[in-house]
Design a protein around this motif. Structure first.
Motif, PDB file in Angstrom:
ATOM      1  N   VAL A  55       0.081  -7.144 -84.865  1.00 46.47           N
ATOM      2  CA  VAL A  55       0.653  -8.411 -85.375  1.00 46.47           C
ATOM      3  C   VAL A  55       0.507  -9.524 -84.322  1.00 46.47           C
ATOM      4  CG1 VAL A  55       2.862  -9.537 -85.932  1.00 46.47           C
ATOM      5  CG2 VAL A  55       2.244  -7.387 -87.043  1.00 46.47           C
ATOM      6  N   GLY A  56       0.163 -10.695 -84.806  1.00 41.69           N
ATOM      7  CA  GLY A  56       0.155 -11.892 -83.939  1.00 41.69           C
ATOM      8  C   GLY A  56      -1.083 -12.056 -83.084  1.00 41.69           C
ATOM      9  N   HIS A  81      -0.999 -18.903 -84.167  1.00 41.39           N
ATOM     10  CA  HIS A  81      -0.276 -19.264 -85.384  1.00 41.39           C
ATOM     11  C   HIS A  81       1.115 -19.787 -85.039  1.00 41.39           C
ATOM     12  CE1 HIS A  81       1.222 -15.277 -84.330  1.00 41.39           C
ATOM     13  NE2 HIS A  81       2.279 -15.533 -85.078  1.00 41.39           N
ATOM     14  N   ASP A 117       4.860 -19.054 -86.663  1.00 39.10           N
ATOM     15  CA  ASP A 117       5.377 -17.976 -87.518  1.00 39.10           C
ATOM     16  C   ASP A 117       5.626 -18.443 -88.949  1.00 39.10           C
ATOM     17  OD1 ASP A 117       5.393 -16.020 -85.553  1.00 39.10           O
ATOM     18  OD2 ASP A 117       7.366 -16.639 -84.822  1.00 39.10           O
ATOM     19  N   PHE A 152      12.513 -14.265 -79.163  1.00 43.49           N
ATOM     20  CA  PHE A 152      11.756 -13.032 -78.939  1.00 43.49           C
ATOM     21  C   PHE A 152      12.287 -12.343 -77.681  1.00 43.49           C
ATOM     22  CE2 PHE A 152       8.123 -10.790 -77.180  1.00 43.49           C
ATOM     23  CZ  PHE A 152       7.388 -10.339 -78.276  1.00 43.49           C
ATOM     24  N   THR A 167       1.696 -13.178 -73.874  1.00 47.90           N
ATOM     25  CA  THR A 167       1.657 -14.059 -75.045  1.00 47.90           C
ATOM     26  C   THR A 167       1.268 -15.452 -74.565  1.00 47.90           C
ATOM     27  OG1 THR A 167       3.406 -12.755 -76.076  1.00 47.90           O
ATOM     28  CG2 THR A 167       2.977 -14.913 -77.034  1.00 47.90           C
ATOM     29  N   TRP A 196      10.700 -19.901 -79.115  1.00 46.10           N
ATOM     30  CA  TRP A 196       9.611 -20.860 -79.359  1.00 46.10           C
ATOM     31  C   TRP A 196       9.914 -21.676 -80.607  1.00 46.10           C
ATOM     32  CZ3 TRP A 196       7.661 -15.570 -79.171  1.00 46.10           C
ATOM     33  CH2 TRP A 196       7.362 -15.000 -80.407  1.00 46.10           C
ATOM     34  N   HIS A 256       1.473 -19.762 -81.070  1.00 44.80           N
ATOM     35  CA  HIS A 256       1.409 -18.697 -80.068  1.00 44.80           C
ATOM     36  C   HIS A 256       0.396 -17.638 -80.483  1.00 44.80           C
ATOM     37  CE1 HIS A 256       4.532 -17.598 -82.964  1.00 44.80           C
ATOM     38  NE2 HIS A 256       4.190 -16.329 -82.736  1.00 44.80           N
ATOM     39  N   ALA A 314      -0.441 -13.393 -79.543  1.00 46.04           N
ATOM     40  CA  ALA A 314      -0.099 -12.147 -78.835  1.00 46.04           C
ATOM     41  C   ALA A 314      -1.419 -11.505 -78.394  1.00 46.04           C
ATOM     42  CB  ALA A 314       0.662 -11.210 -79.765  1.00 46.04           C
ATOM     43  N   ARG A 325       4.289  -1.084 -76.113  1.00 49.77           N
ATOM     44  CA  ARG A 325       4.904  -2.428 -76.044  1.00 49.77           C
ATOM     45  C   ARG A 325       5.871  -2.498 -77.220  1.00 49.77           C
ATOM     46  NH1 ARG A 325       3.907  -7.844 -78.003  1.00 49.77           N
ATOM     47  NH2 ARG A 325       3.934  -9.452 -76.387  1.00 49.77           N
ATOM     48  N   ARG A 371      12.098  -9.879 -82.547  1.00 47.88           N
ATOM     49  CA  ARG A 371      12.389 -11.314 -82.611  1.00 47.88           C
ATOM     50  C   ARG A 371      13.215 -11.625 -83.844  1.00 47.88           C
ATOM     51  NH1 ARG A 371       7.120 -13.202 -85.687  1.00 47.88           N
ATOM     52  NH2 ARG A 371       8.357 -13.755 -87.512  1.00 47.88           N
TER      53      ARG A 371
END
Ligand code: SIN
Length: 293
Positions: free
Chosen positions: A106-107, A111, A113, A126, A138, A255, A262, A264, A274, A278
């Protein structure tokens, strides 16, 4: 190192363009209305806020986040929710019962969110809990600084345009379980959003787009839209307007989804763990379901 005191809060700038660290807050303690108002002011002005060393529970994260607005319960992204707390979106690379985690990729694109919803979030908070030995960083960019730097003529050209945000265009959708993809498609139709949005609290204009989800401008052919969208996206992620965060355990970054994007990074070893979570704070209703053309 530049430091300044704002009320009781000590701060430190994170980069030239945006971002601030606030020192001395402990989110296990109740925060006064004055402190929350000051954090909100700093968040609005700086786009991202870093709080280090927060040894908190999910309950603390939810309670702190609620001070800034109503929380999204991630109804359209159920697969990524914490099993006991729908307010928490879990970002994990840790396999579950021998299967890859649904959120392991994901991420992995720039983008803001949930820009593909009709109530895009004002911000996300987060908390980094388990991190790889190296990497898992990030990146952030300021879409407000990028907008400010456009020429007056380009600002005129893009004023009033709408971009289509299509979650299903995210590249890693191709690598996801087909049943999950079908569920996500059903819950997330393409949404048209203003390409330039005025921040509801600062009144500043910001670009509103993403790397993979916004290929199309309403009323233009894709071959007309794509070069303009690409140019604006590349402008946003010019290193001048970015900040790269190297996480430490128990860091929090808040954020602002209205003035930043942002990414990832997958800059860690395959199999490394990891685990982060969030909250997503609802903003004002915006956009409409795009039916084509
Ligand atoms: C996200 O919420 O987009 C993921 C950010 C990250 O995992 O660093």
């Amino acid at each position: 190192m530049h430091r300044e005191n704002t009320h009781a809060l000590q701060t430190r700038r994170l980069s030239h363009a945006f971002g601030i660290e606030i020192e001395g807050l402990d989110l296990r303690e109740a925060q006064s209305d004055a402190t929350i108002a000051e954090v909100r002011r700093l968040w609005n002005e700086n786009g991202i806020v870093l709080l280090r060393g927060q040894q908190i529970t999910p309950g603390h994260l939810i309670a702190f986040s609620r001070r800034f607005g109503e929380l999204d319960l991630h109804e359209t992204l159920k697969a990524f929710r914490h099993p006991d707390h729908p307010e928490l979106f879990v970002l994990s690379t840790i396999p579950v019962e021998g299967k890859p985690s649904v959120s392991e990729n994901v991420g992995r694109h720039w983008h803001s969110d949930m820009s593909y919803t009709l109530c895009p979030p004002l911000g996300s908070i987060f908390h980094a809990q388990i991190l790889p030995d190296v990497g898992g960083d990030t990146m952030f960019c300021s879409t407000q600084a990028a907008y400010d730097a456009l020429s007056p003529k380009m600002k005129q050209v893009i004023e009033g345009l709408e971009a289509v945000h299509n979650y299903m265009d995210v590249e890693n959708m191709k690598r996801r379980d087909p049943a999950l993809v079908a569920q996500l498609r059903e819950a997330n139709p393409p949404i048209a959003q203003p390409l330039v949005r005025t921040h509801a609290e600062t009144g500043k204009k910001c670009l509103y787009l993403s790397e993979q989800m916004t290929r199309r401008i309403v009323g233009m052919h894709e071959k007309e839209s794509a070069p303009l969208m690409r140019m604006l996206f590349e402008h946003c992620v010019d290193p001048l307007y970015t900040y790269r965060h190297k996480w430490a355990k128990n860091d929090i970054i808040m954020w602002d989804n209205r003035s930043t994007m942002h990414l990832a990074l997958a800059d860690f070893d395959a199999g490394a763990h990891r685990y982060c979570m969030r909250t997503t704070i609802l903003g004002k209703p915006s956009g409409y379901v795009w039916k084509g053309q």
